[in-house]
Design a protein around this motif. Sequence first.
Motif, PDB file in Angstrom:
ATOM      1  N   UNK A  12      10.857  -5.630  29.792  1.00 49.84           N
ATOM      2  CA  UNK A  12       9.674  -6.185  29.154  1.00 49.84           C
ATOM      3  C   UNK A  12      10.068  -7.384  28.297  1.00 49.84           C
ATOM      4  N   UNK A  13       9.530  -8.538  28.613  1.00 53.33           N
ATOM      5  CA  UNK A  13       9.845  -9.760  27.897  1.00 53.33           C
ATOM      6  C   UNK A  13      10.991 -10.546  28.499  1.00 53.33           C
ATOM      7  N   UNK A  14      11.694  -9.962  29.491  1.00 57.01           N
ATOM      8  CA  UNK A  14      12.817 -10.627  30.138  1.00 57.01           C
ATOM      9  C   UNK A  14      12.569 -10.644  31.647  1.00 57.01           C
ATOM     10  N   UNK A  15      12.440 -11.829  32.240  1.00 55.30           N
ATOM     11  CA  UNK A  15      12.023 -11.928  33.643  1.00 55.30           C
ATOM     12  C   UNK A  15      12.953 -11.230  34.631  1.00 55.30           C
ATOM     13  N   UNK A  16      12.340 -10.705  35.676  1.00 52.58           N
ATOM     14  CA  UNK A  16      13.050 -10.155  36.826  1.00 52.58           C
ATOM     15  C   UNK A  16      13.518 -11.331  37.682  1.00 52.58           C
ATOM     16  N   UNK A  17      14.818 -11.427  37.931  1.00 53.82           N
ATOM     17  CA  UNK A  17      15.368 -12.559  38.678  1.00 53.82           C
ATOM     18  C   UNK A  17      15.550 -12.252  40.157  1.00 53.82           C
ATOM     19  N   UNK A  18      15.134 -11.059  40.576  1.00 55.54           N
ATOM     20  CA  UNK A  18      15.325 -10.684  41.973  1.00 55.54           C
ATOM     21  C   UNK A  18      14.073 -10.887  42.818  1.00 55.54           C
ATOM     22  N   UNK A  19      12.946 -11.218  42.179  1.00 48.36           N
ATOM     23  CA  UNK A  19      11.730 -11.495  42.957  1.00 48.36           C
ATOM     24  C   UNK A  19      11.535 -13.009  43.041  1.00 48.36           C
ATOM     25  N   UNK A  20      10.438 -13.431  43.586  1.00 49.05           N
ATOM     26  CA  UNK A  20      10.179 -14.865  43.733  1.00 49.05           C
ATOM     27  C   UNK A  20       9.158 -15.383  42.728  1.00 49.05           C
ATOM     28  N   UNK A  21       9.004 -14.634  41.644  1.00 51.66           N
ATOM     29  CA  UNK A  21       8.068 -15.036  40.602  1.00 51.66           C
ATOM     30  C   UNK A  21       8.837 -15.794  39.519  1.00 51.66           C
ATOM     31  N   UNK A  22       8.644 -17.106  39.447  1.00 51.07           N
ATOM     32  CA  UNK A  22       9.394 -17.956  38.515  1.00 51.07           C
ATOM     33  C   UNK A  22       8.436 -18.685  37.583  1.00 51.07           C
ATOM     34  N   UNK A  23       8.659 -18.540  36.286  1.00 51.73           N
ATOM     35  CA  UNK A  23       7.799 -19.209  35.320  1.00 51.73           C
ATOM     36  C   UNK A  23       7.984 -20.718  35.342  1.00 51.73           C
ATOM     37  N   UNK A  24       9.227 -21.164  35.495  1.00 53.69           N
ATOM     38  CA  UNK A  24       9.486 -22.604  35.440  1.00 53.69           C
ATOM     39  C   UNK A  24       9.961 -23.196  36.744  1.00 53.69           C
ATOM     40  N   UNK A  64       0.125  -9.857  39.949  1.00 55.68           N
ATOM     41  CA  UNK A  64       0.352  -8.474  39.539  1.00 55.68           C
ATOM     42  C   UNK A  64       1.699  -8.246  38.869  1.00 55.68           C
ATOM     43  N   UNK A  65       2.387  -9.307  38.489  1.00 52.44           N
ATOM     44  CA  UNK A  65       3.661  -9.189  37.776  1.00 52.44           C
ATOM     45  C   UNK A  65       3.396  -9.485  36.304  1.00 52.44           C
ATOM     46  N   UNK A  66       3.749  -8.539  35.435  1.00 55.20           N
ATOM     47  CA  UNK A  66       3.395  -8.649  34.013  1.00 55.20           C
ATOM     48  C   UNK A  66       4.668  -8.637  33.171  1.00 55.20           C
ATOM     49  N   UNK A  67       5.040  -9.784  32.663  1.00 53.79           N
ATOM     50  CA  UNK A  67       6.289  -9.917  31.901  1.00 53.79           C
ATOM     51  C   UNK A  67       6.220  -9.200  30.564  1.00 53.79           C
ATOM     52  N   UNK A  68       5.057  -9.222  29.929  1.00 54.82           N
ATOM     53  CA  UNK A  68       4.931  -8.663  28.578  1.00 54.82           C
ATOM     54  C   UNK A  68       4.097  -7.391  28.534  1.00 54.82           C
ATOM     55  N   UNK A  69       3.971  -6.734  29.667  1.00 55.37           N
ATOM     56  CA  UNK A  69       3.243  -5.478  29.692  1.00 55.37           C
ATOM     57  C   UNK A  69       1.931  -5.585  30.445  1.00 55.37           C
ATOM     58  N   UNK A  70       1.562  -4.495  31.139  1.00 58.66           N
ATOM     59  CA  UNK A  70       0.359  -4.480  31.969  1.00 58.66           C
ATOM     60  C   UNK A  70      -0.746  -3.697  31.270  1.00 58.66           C
ATOM     61  N   UNK A  71      -1.981  -4.048  31.590  1.00 60.51           N
ATOM     62  CA  UNK A  71      -3.125  -3.296  31.105  1.00 60.51           C
ATOM     63  C   UNK A  71      -3.975  -4.090  30.127  1.00 60.51           C
TER      64      UNK A  71
END
Length: 302
Positions: A155-167, A251-258
């Motif tokens: 939570x708060x630290x991106x997953x680097x194994x998917x293709x979801x990139x913030x920058x 559907x990828x939530x870096x800071x928590x879902x809901x």
Amino acid sequence: MSDFTSDFWHLYVGGLTLVSILACLILLWISGTTKANTHTDNTTGHVWDGDLAEMNNPLPRWWVYLFIITVIFALAYGALYPMFGKFQGALGWSSQGQHTAEVAKVEAAIAPIYAKFSGMTPEQMAGDSEAMAIGERLFMNYCAQCHGSDARGAKGFPNLTDKDWLGGGDPATIKTTITQGRIGVMPPMAAAVGTAEDVRNVANYVLSLSGSPHDSVRATQGKEKFAACAACHGMDGKGMAAVGAANLTDGIWLHGWGEEAIVRAVNNGFNNQMPGQSALLNEAQINVLASYVWGLSNKAAN
């Protein structure tokens, strides 16, 4: 601030240090030459508990010699190394200079290891087992503390194994991110969105963008208020890599879902920072590390 950068403090610290050392010698000399009035039995007349008398014995010679050696060592050390204020010492040693020399020595030793990768593209390095083994070790040392040993983040630290990139997830962008770091800021947006109910409606609209469970009535009411968020996330909610704005439709939530997590995000915002690694890694190491990170989400292409 000029009071703290003037020569006064250099002279004050250096002088106080030297005077303290010399004072130790003077104290030793006074202790060894001062004659105390004693009785014929070599006692001073001070008695405790009725039978515990104070003797006037000289200091042990071994202790005196050791004391003198210590003082001489301190003066010699101060002449050779930095000790008296900003005086650098005869040897010109500094911790920064030693660190620079040690870094240069290590870089010279590892240069041949990285030389073979200098002509390879990130894609080629991502398919090279030796480069990836080195990249993995670099990742474990410098990245795993935040992104996890499996690079899946938290939570708060991106997953680097998917293709979801913030920058952006291309090799050049990843290299720039590792080198310079990133600062991710989302300002509190509650005032721009409207009332507390408006914020909750927007949260449900954001959930609807990714097909997550939501209140459809609130989502409909929140669509118009989402315009305050569209400046960064876009009207379609797919984000903008140029400003590091997250894609709200995947559907990828870096800071928590809901709903509550989104309401909290709108009310409070975020201020995250990834430190740059250029002070710890040289360019060759960053190239290998960037290729390793790129390869984590592009394994199928390797």
